[in-house]
Scaffold this active site. Structure first.
Site, PDB file in Angstrom:
ATOM      1  N   CYS A 154      13.473  52.125  88.232  1.00 32.81           N
ATOM      2  CA  CYS A 154      14.757  52.936  88.239  1.00 32.81           C
ATOM      3  C   CYS A 154      14.193  54.888  87.069  1.00 32.81           C
ATOM      4  O   CYS A 154      13.626  54.650  85.962  1.00 32.81           O
ATOM      5  CB  CYS A 154      15.454  52.854  87.397  1.00 32.81           C
ATOM      6  SG  CYS A 154      15.477  50.799  87.673  1.00 32.81           S
TER       7      CYS A 154
ATOM      8  N   ARG B 232      35.356  51.804  83.101  1.00 37.84           N
ATOM      9  CA  ARG B 232      34.900  52.531  81.980  1.00 37.84           C
ATOM     10  C   ARG B 232      33.515  54.094  81.964  1.00 37.84           C
ATOM     11  O   ARG B 232      33.109  54.070  82.110  1.00 37.84           O
ATOM     12  CB  ARG B 232      33.211  51.410  81.135  1.00 37.84           C
ATOM     13  CG  ARG B 232      33.187  51.399  79.905  1.00 37.84           C
ATOM     14  CD  ARG B 232      32.218  50.336  79.888  1.00 37.84           C
ATOM     15  NE  ARG B 232      33.563  49.231  79.517  1.00 37.84           N
ATOM     16  CZ  ARG B 232      33.029  48.043  79.836  1.00 37.84           C
ATOM     17  NH1 ARG B 232      31.567  48.072  80.314  1.00 37.84           N
ATOM     18  NH2 ARG B 232      33.536  47.393  79.961  1.00 37.84           N
TER      19      ARG B 232
ATOM     20  N   CYS C  20      29.379  40.165  77.043  1.00 39.45           N
ATOM     21  CA  CYS C  20      28.726  40.379  78.694  1.00 39.45           C
ATOM     22  C   CYS C  20      26.938  41.152  78.276  1.00 39.45           C
ATOM     23  O   CYS C  20      26.934  41.139  77.554  1.00 39.45           O
ATOM     24  CB  CYS C  20      29.217  42.093  78.811  1.00 39.45           C
ATOM     25  SG  CYS C  20      28.944  42.473  80.534  1.00 39.45           S
TER      26      CYS C  20
ATOM     27  N   CYS D 149      31.099  43.404  86.252  1.00 38.15           N
ATOM     28  CA  CYS D 149      30.491  44.880  85.732  1.00 38.15           C
ATOM     29  C   CYS D 149      30.055  45.196  86.665  1.00 38.15           C
ATOM     30  O   CYS D 149      28.282  45.161  86.933  1.00 38.15           O
ATOM     31  CB  CYS D 149      30.645  44.780  84.054  1.00 38.15           C
ATOM     32  SG  CYS D 149      30.524  46.403  83.460  1.00 38.15           S
TER      33      CYS D 149
ATOM     34  N   CYS E 267       9.401  47.242  81.202  1.00 38.50           N
ATOM     35  CA  CYS E 267      10.214  47.389  82.490  1.00 38.50           C
ATOM     36  C   CYS E 267       9.635  47.617  84.210  1.00 38.50           C
ATOM     37  O   CYS E 267       8.874  49.078  83.747  1.00 38.50           O
ATOM     38  CB  CYS E 267      11.554  46.693  82.620  1.00 38.50           C
ATOM     39  SG  CYS E 267      12.644  46.594  83.943  1.00 38.50           S
TER      40      CYS E 267
ATOM     41  N   CYS F  82      28.679  44.127  74.370  1.00 35.47           N
ATOM     42  CA  CYS F  82      27.209  44.003  75.470  1.00 35.47           C
ATOM     43  C   CYS F  82      25.951  43.826  75.319  1.00 35.47           C
ATOM     44  O   CYS F  82      25.400  44.707  74.590  1.00 35.47           O
ATOM     45  CB  CYS F  82      27.359  44.971  76.093  1.00 35.47           C
ATOM     46  SG  CYS F  82      29.431  45.321  76.855  1.00 35.47           S
TER      47      CYS F  82
ATOM     48  N   CYS G 267      15.656  56.071  84.057  1.00 37.97           N
ATOM     49  CA  CYS G 267      15.581  55.286  82.832  1.00 37.97           C
ATOM     50  C   CYS G 267      14.129  54.988  81.418  1.00 37.97           C
ATOM     51  O   CYS G 267      13.217  55.294  82.397  1.00 37.97           O
ATOM     52  CB  CYS G 267      15.252  53.739  83.355  1.00 37.97           C
ATOM     53  SG  CYS G 267      15.359  52.416  82.206  1.00 37.97           S
TER      54      CYS G 267
HETATM   55  N1  SAM Z   1      18.108  46.010  83.512  1.00 32.31           N
HETATM   56  C1  SAM Z   1      19.047  45.826  83.300  1.00 32.31           C
HETATM   57  C2  SAM Z   1      19.638  46.500  84.879  1.00 32.31           C
HETATM   58  O1  SAM Z   1      18.448  47.562  85.292  1.00 32.31           O
HETATM   59  O2  SAM Z   1      20.339  45.672  86.006  1.00 32.31           O
HETATM   60  C3  SAM Z   1      20.023  45.540  82.294  1.00 32.31           C
HETATM   61  C4  SAM Z   1      19.628  47.437  81.897  1.00 32.31           C
HETATM   62  S1  SAM Z   1      20.198  48.764  82.703  1.00 32.31           S
HETATM   63  C5  SAM Z   1      19.527  49.898  81.734  1.00 32.31           C
HETATM   64  C6  SAM Z   1      21.799  49.293  82.600  1.00 32.31           C
HETATM   65  C7  SAM Z   1      22.445  50.426  83.660  1.00 32.31           C
HETATM   66  O3  SAM Z   1      22.246  51.321  82.277  1.00 32.31           O
HETATM   67  C8  SAM Z   1      21.444  51.014  84.709  1.00 32.31           C
HETATM   68  O4  SAM Z   1      22.113  50.170  85.559  1.00 32.31           O
HETATM   69  C9  SAM Z   1      22.335  52.178  84.709  1.00 32.31           C
HETATM   70  O5  SAM Z   1      22.921  52.574  85.840  1.00 32.31           O
HETATM   71  C10 SAM Z   1      22.877  52.432  83.817  1.00 32.31           C
HETATM   72  N2  SAM Z   1      21.375  53.631  82.797  1.00 32.31           N
HETATM   73  C11 SAM Z   1      19.856  53.069  82.740  1.00 32.31           C
HETATM   74  N3  SAM Z   1      19.597  54.622  82.311  1.00 32.31           N
HETATM   75  C12 SAM Z   1      20.246  55.255  81.935  1.00 32.31           C
HETATM   76  C13 SAM Z   1      20.673  57.308  81.879  1.00 32.31           C
HETATM   77  N4  SAM Z   1      19.403  57.874  81.548  1.00 32.31           N
HETATM   78  N5  SAM Z   1      21.795  57.980  82.212  1.00 32.31           N
HETATM   79  C14 SAM Z   1      22.705  57.449  82.320  1.00 32.31           C
HETATM   80  N6  SAM Z   1      22.845  55.520  82.949  1.00 32.31           N
HETATM   81  C15 SAM Z   1      21.469  55.047  83.089  1.00 32.31           C
HETATM   82 FE1  SF4 Z   2      14.598  48.525  83.744  1.00 28.33          FE
HETATM   83 FE2  SF4 Z   2      15.465  49.916  83.107  1.00 28.33          FE
HETATM   84 FE3  SF4 Z   2      15.948  49.668  86.147  1.00 28.33          FE
HETATM   85 FE4  SF4 Z   2      17.110  47.911  84.229  1.00 28.33          FE
HETATM   86  S1  SF4 Z   2      17.501  50.718  84.796  1.00 28.33           S
HETATM   87  S2  SF4 Z   2      15.795  47.422  85.905  1.00 28.33           S
HETATM   88  S3  SF4 Z   2      16.176  48.247  81.984  1.00 28.33           S
HETATM   89  S4  SF4 Z   2      14.010  50.260  85.180  1.00 28.33           S
END
Ligand code: SAM
Ligand code: SF4
Ligand code: DTB
Length: 335
Positions: free
Chosen positions: A65, A269, A137, A197, A61, A105, A68
């Site tokens: 973030c 949740r 979802c 959500c 991606c 989901c 992530c």
């Molecule tokens: N890429 C899309 C997005 O960012 O909207 C969908 C997937 S993303 C992994 C969905 C959410 O998962 C993130 O916005 C974050 O809130 C949560 N998330 C991701 N990695 C995480 C982590 N290591 N610990 C806790 N929550 C996490």
């Molecule tokens: Fe990409 Fe992870 Fe950020 Fe979702 S949370 S936009 S998968 S980097």
């Protein structure tokens, strides 16, 4: 000064102020849990929704973030894969249904949805999940009005797009997409008639003030998001936040209880990070308002408690959940 209990309970509000939210968040724990429980009993039955999560497209991606493992900026060792086939996703949804999940989901490690073959397959997945009689979802980043409307026509129940943290702390966590971008995505989802959500993460290094500020944004949405995932950071090796200190379970309980008071009817949740919570801490979360969990051995790139242990836990707690499952012969890992 914090308002009296009766004022808090009298109606669903969309004008919560940060100061009063912070006062609720910081209340003596025993009072906070009592207040949250009264609201929870008044507005909801003690039923926990089981939502299974499946990573349809993992890794690579472009967003940064910092929590992530799927970001190209992380060096986490994860099993990247392109978008899975529709049949494989639906086979997994069927197993989740047989295990008792009510919602399926699906996650995509995308910055945004793009039109074309992948999006068409996403629409087929949504239709297929709905045909199984489950809620569907999707979480796949930003989208356009047209894409939101196509997802709605395919029968999508909810779209997950988190705010993650407060507007003030946000730029310490993500720089490639703004808070405003996120708010606009959520608005598009709402305008298309899809349930929202939207929640966040604690343990990113934010203050209690930031937590109150995140809850202020969520609880001032009118209507409130139908689901509010509260994640605690899973500090994954290779991500920018790998060394973050683990948050205490009481902080999670406070966050859940406050979210319940502010958004009485939303599904709150108890999301990522449950593996680090004791059975007792999870029970307190259910008691003061959590009424949904991610159910199944995997989240996206990390593990989650097993179906069996969660069923055992929920039975012990005495909350109701969908018991309409047949334990599958097939193990999820055989897929
Ligand atoms: N890429 C899309 C997005 O960012 O909207 C969908 C997937 S993303 C992994 C969905 C959410 O998962 C993130 O916005 C974050 O809130 C949560 N998330 C991701 N990695 C995480 C982590 N290591 N610990 C806790 N929550 C996490
Ligand atoms: Fe990409 Fe992870 Fe950020 Fe979702 S949370 S936009 S998968 S980097
Ligand atoms: C949400 O709020 N939490 C889920 C789901 N929505 C997509 C994701 C949690 C991810 C935890 C880390 C991982 O497994 O990679």
């Amino acid at each position: 000064m914090i308002k009296s209990r009766n004022q808090i309970f009298s109606k669903i509000r969309f004008d919560w102020e940060r100061k009063e939210i912070l006062e609720i968040l910081n209340m003596p724990l025993i009072d906070l849990m009592w207040e949250a429980q009264i609201i929870h009993r008044k507005f909801n039955k003690y039923k926990v929704q089981l939502a299974s999560l499946y990573s349809v497209k993992t890794g690579g991606c472009q967003e940064d973030c910092s929590y992530c493992s799927q970001s190209i900026y992380s060096s986490s060792e994860i099993k990247n894969h392109p978008q899975l086939e529709v049949d494989q996703v639906l086979a997994r949804a069927k197993i989740a249904k047989n295990e008792g999940a009510e919602r399926f989901c699906m996650g995509w490690a995308w910055r945004e949805i793009r039109d074309g073959k992948s999006f068409n397959s996403m629409l087929e997945m949504v239709k297929g999940v709905r045909d199984l009689g489950m809620e569907a979802c999707v979480t796949a980043g930003m989208l356009t009005d047209d894409q939101a409307s196509k997802l709605a026509s395919a029968g999508l129940t909810a779209y997950n797009h988190n705010l993650d943290t407060s507007p003030e702390y946000y730029e310490n966590i993500i720089t490639t997409r703004t808070y405003q971008d996120r708010l606009e995505t959520i608005k598009r989802v709402r305008n298309a008639g899809i349930n929202v959500c939207c929640g966040g993460i604690i343990g990113l290094g934010e203050t209690n003030g930031d937590r109150a500020s995140l809850l202020e944004v969520l609880s001032n949405m009118n209507p409130h998001p139908e689901s509010v995932p509260i994640n605690s950071l899973v500090a994954i090796e290779g991500t920018g936040l790998e060394d973050n200190q683990e948050i205490g379970s009481i902080e999670m309980i406070r966050m859940i209880a406050t979210a319940r008071i502010l958004m009485p009817k939303s599904k709150i949740r108890l999301s990522a990070g449950r593996e680090k919570l004791s059975k007792e801490a999870q029970i307190l979360c259910f008691q003061c308002g959590a009424n949904s969990i991610f159910y199944g051995d995997e989240l996206l790139t990390t593990s989650n408690p097993s179906f069996q242990s969660d069923r055992k836990l929920l039975n012990e707690v005495g909350v109701s959940f969908n018991k309409d499952f047949e334990t599958s012969e097939k193990t999820l890992s055989s897929l």
